[in-house]
Motif scaffolding. Sequence first.
Motif, PDB file in Angstrom:
ATOM      1  N   ALA A   1      15.830  10.400  30.913  1.00 11.92           N
ATOM      2  CA  ALA A   1      17.192   9.899  31.052  1.00 11.92           C
ATOM      3  C   ALA A   1      17.223   8.770  32.071  1.00 11.92           C
ATOM      4  O   ALA A   1      16.499   8.809  33.071  1.00 11.92           O
ATOM      5  CB  ALA A   1      18.141  11.012  31.485  1.00 11.92           C
ATOM      6  N   VAL A   2      18.052   7.779  31.801  1.00 14.92           N
ATOM      7  CA  VAL A   2      18.273   6.669  32.723  1.00 14.92           C
ATOM      8  C   VAL A   2      19.768   6.588  33.009  1.00 14.92           C
ATOM      9  O   VAL A   2      20.585   6.540  32.086  1.00 14.92           O
ATOM     10  CB  VAL A   2      17.777   5.331  32.138  1.00 14.92           C
ATOM     11  CG1 VAL A   2      18.119   4.183  33.089  1.00 14.92           C
ATOM     12  CG2 VAL A   2      16.276   5.385  31.871  1.00 14.92           C
ATOM     13  N   PHE A   3      20.111   6.580  34.285  1.00 16.18           N
ATOM     14  CA  PHE A   3      21.502   6.496  34.728  1.00 16.18           C
ATOM     15  C   PHE A   3      21.674   5.148  35.426  1.00 16.18           C
ATOM     16  O   PHE A   3      21.191   4.936  36.538  1.00 16.18           O
ATOM     17  CB  PHE A   3      21.827   7.656  35.665  1.00 16.18           C
ATOM     18  CG  PHE A   3      21.581   9.004  35.038  1.00 16.18           C
ATOM     19  CD1 PHE A   3      22.477   9.523  34.119  1.00 16.18           C
ATOM     20  CD2 PHE A   3      20.437   9.733  35.338  1.00 16.18           C
ATOM     21  CE1 PHE A   3      22.247  10.761  33.519  1.00 16.18           C
ATOM     22  CE2 PHE A   3      20.201  10.968  34.760  1.00 16.18           C
ATOM     23  CZ  PHE A   3      21.107  11.484  33.847  1.00 16.18           C
ATOM     24  N   SER A   4      22.344   4.211  34.734  1.00 18.60           N
ATOM     25  CA  SER A   4      22.475   2.848  35.220  1.00 18.60           C
ATOM     26  C   SER A   4      23.765   2.707  36.024  1.00 18.60           C
ATOM     27  O   SER A   4      24.874   2.832  35.492  1.00 18.60           O
ATOM     28  CB  SER A   4      22.467   1.871  34.036  1.00 18.60           C
ATOM     29  OG  SER A   4      22.513   0.537  34.471  1.00 18.60           O
ATOM     30  N   ASP A   5      23.618   2.460  37.328  1.00 17.34           N
ATOM     31  CA  ASP A   5      24.738   2.373  38.274  1.00 17.34           C
ATOM     32  C   ASP A   5      25.799   3.438  37.967  1.00 17.34           C
ATOM     33  O   ASP A   5      26.946   3.133  37.635  1.00 17.34           O
ATOM     34  CB  ASP A   5      25.342   0.972  38.273  1.00 17.34           C
ATOM     35  CG  ASP A   5      25.683   0.514  39.702  1.00 17.34           C
ATOM     36  OD1 ASP A   5      24.987   0.899  40.658  1.00 17.34           O
ATOM     37  OD2 ASP A   5      26.662  -0.244  39.849  1.00 17.34           O
ATOM     38  N   PRO A   6      25.412   4.709  38.109  1.00 14.27           N
ATOM     39  CA  PRO A   6      26.270   5.801  37.649  1.00 14.27           C
ATOM     40  C   PRO A   6      27.512   5.988  38.504  1.00 14.27           C
ATOM     41  O   PRO A   6      27.494   5.788  39.722  1.00 14.27           O
ATOM     42  CB  PRO A   6      25.351   7.029  37.763  1.00 14.27           C
ATOM     43  CG  PRO A   6      24.367   6.663  38.832  1.00 14.27           C
ATOM     44  CD  PRO A   6      24.135   5.188  38.666  1.00 14.27           C
ATOM     45  N   ALA A   7      28.600   6.412  37.860  1.00 19.41           N
ATOM     46  CA  ALA A   7      29.871   6.661  38.550  1.00 19.41           C
ATOM     47  C   ALA A   7      29.867   8.076  39.125  1.00 19.41           C
ATOM     48  O   ALA A   7      30.679   8.934  38.752  1.00 19.41           O
ATOM     49  CB  ALA A   7      31.038   6.463  37.590  1.00 19.41           C
TER      50      ALA A   7
ATOM     51  N   PHE B   1      28.354  -0.583  44.431  1.00 19.03           N
ATOM     52  CA  PHE B   1      29.563  -0.084  45.092  1.00 19.03           C
ATOM     53  C   PHE B   1      29.805   1.390  44.772  1.00 19.03           C
ATOM     54  O   PHE B   1      30.747   1.997  45.283  1.00 19.03           O
ATOM     55  CB  PHE B   1      30.793  -0.930  44.718  1.00 19.03           C
ATOM     56  CG  PHE B   1      31.225  -0.831  43.279  1.00 19.03           C
ATOM     57  CD1 PHE B   1      32.091   0.160  42.862  1.00 19.03           C
ATOM     58  CD2 PHE B   1      30.777  -1.758  42.345  1.00 19.03           C
ATOM     59  CE1 PHE B   1      32.506   0.243  41.534  1.00 19.03           C
ATOM     60  CE2 PHE B   1      31.172  -1.682  41.014  1.00 19.03           C
ATOM     61  CZ  PHE B   1      32.038  -0.678  40.611  1.00 19.03           C
ATOM     62  N   LEU B   2      28.941   1.981  43.945  1.00 18.05           N
ATOM     63  CA  LEU B   2      29.069   3.385  43.582  1.00 18.05           C
ATOM     64  C   LEU B   2      28.053   4.275  44.293  1.00 18.05           C
ATOM     65  O   LEU B   2      28.354   5.407  44.643  1.00 18.05           O
ATOM     66  CB  LEU B   2      28.927   3.551  42.064  1.00 18.05           C
ATOM     67  CG  LEU B   2      30.051   2.942  41.225  1.00 18.05           C
ATOM     68  CD1 LEU B   2      29.675   2.957  39.753  1.00 18.05           C
ATOM     69  CD2 LEU B   2      31.351   3.699  41.437  1.00 18.05           C
ATOM     70  N   ILE B   3      26.834   3.765  44.460  1.00 18.33           N
ATOM     71  CA  ILE B   3      25.763   4.531  45.095  1.00 18.33           C
ATOM     72  C   ILE B   3      25.221   3.696  46.259  1.00 18.33           C
ATOM     73  O   ILE B   3      24.461   2.744  46.048  1.00 18.33           O
ATOM     74  CB  ILE B   3      24.623   4.860  44.107  1.00 18.33           C
ATOM     75  CG1 ILE B   3      25.165   5.579  42.862  1.00 18.33           C
ATOM     76  CG2 ILE B   3      23.546   5.695  44.795  1.00 18.33           C
ATOM     77  CD1 ILE B   3      25.700   6.975  43.114  1.00 18.33           C
ATOM     78  N   ASP B   4      25.629   4.037  47.483  1.00 14.77           N
ATOM     79  CA  ASP B   4      25.160   3.274  48.632  1.00 14.77           C
ATOM     80  C   ASP B   4      23.754   3.729  49.028  1.00 14.77           C
ATOM     81  O   ASP B   4      23.162   4.612  48.399  1.00 14.77           O
ATOM     82  CB  ASP B   4      26.136   3.394  49.800  1.00 14.77           C
ATOM     83  CG  ASP B   4      26.312   4.831  50.304  1.00 14.77           C
ATOM     84  OD1 ASP B   4      25.481   5.708  49.981  1.00 14.77           O
ATOM     85  OD2 ASP B   4      27.295   5.079  51.035  1.00 14.77           O
ATOM     86  N   GLY B   5      23.216   3.119  50.067  1.00 12.25           N
ATOM     87  CA  GLY B   5      21.843   3.409  50.470  1.00 12.25           C
ATOM     88  C   GLY B   5      21.628   4.864  50.838  1.00 12.25           C
ATOM     89  O   GLY B   5      20.586   5.457  50.509  1.00 12.25           O
ATOM     90  N   GLU B   6      22.596   5.460  51.514  1.00 13.26           N
ATOM     91  CA  GLU B   6      22.464   6.867  51.910  1.00 13.26           C
ATOM     92  C   GLU B   6      22.420   7.778  50.686  1.00 13.26           C
ATOM     93  O   GLU B   6      21.586   8.696  50.610  1.00 13.26           O
ATOM     94  CB  GLU B   6      23.626   7.261  52.818  1.00 13.26           C
ATOM     95  CG  GLU B   6      23.567   8.694  53.317  1.00 13.26           C
ATOM     96  CD  GLU B   6      24.719   9.038  54.243  1.00 13.26           C
ATOM     97  OE1 GLU B   6      24.881  10.241  54.538  1.00 13.26           O
ATOM     98  OE2 GLU B   6      25.455   8.119  54.660  1.00 13.26           O
TER      99      GLU B   6
END
Length: 231
Positions: A100-106, A188-193
């Motif tokens: 599975a690939v999740f591209s910039d997931p919400a 803007f959905l998944i930051d570094g942390e």
Amino acid sequence: MRLHTHTWGEGDRLALLVHGMMADHRTWRRVGPALADRGYRVIAVDLRGHGASGRGEYTPALYADDLVETLPTGAELALGHSLGALSLSLAVGRLKPRRAVFSDPAWYLAGPAEGMAPEALARFKAAPKEQIRAMNPRWDEADVDIERETLAVWDETTALGLAPLLGSDLMPAAPVVPSLVQLADPSFLIDGERAALLGARGFEVRSVPGAGHTIHRDDFDGFMASLEGWL
């Protein structure tokens, strides 16, 4: 709900594509043929409230149930973008793809104080072509035109269905199948942390340098390169 689907290719391997909010299967106009050229039969859905699929209630659980009702199990690859990635993550245990690939997931939707307003998203249905082009300067003109066409058939109340999710952390505790999380730079959905946390949970995490949220439209070559080893 059985969803409208579009298919590219006749390969022996199966790939599933799930678009994000406001879009439909046409967002994959380059990805679908590219995967077909690699030997896949590619099935892309229109989520409920989008494209040629039906309308109804709008929750992540219902989006996921629709995917399970519509798509075959055991695909070689399942790929979702944004809302489609969230929906896929809730269905992946039942769809059982090999990867599975999740591209910039919400998986994290900021609250109103952080600029996430469902009502503003709903109003984007009326966005003129010039606004879409200005917001997405790296898109091909064909993708700007497709965005206008998909907005015209999008039920904007899907955006209002996001309200109960604002401020919620929807990141999976662990990958159900081998999984890649592909991120915009910055996301803007998944930051570094959160990206580091996903890595610690067993996801492979890759960023596409300089790409915006819709990575496959913003930098198609970077999008495909980021999938190396997952196709």
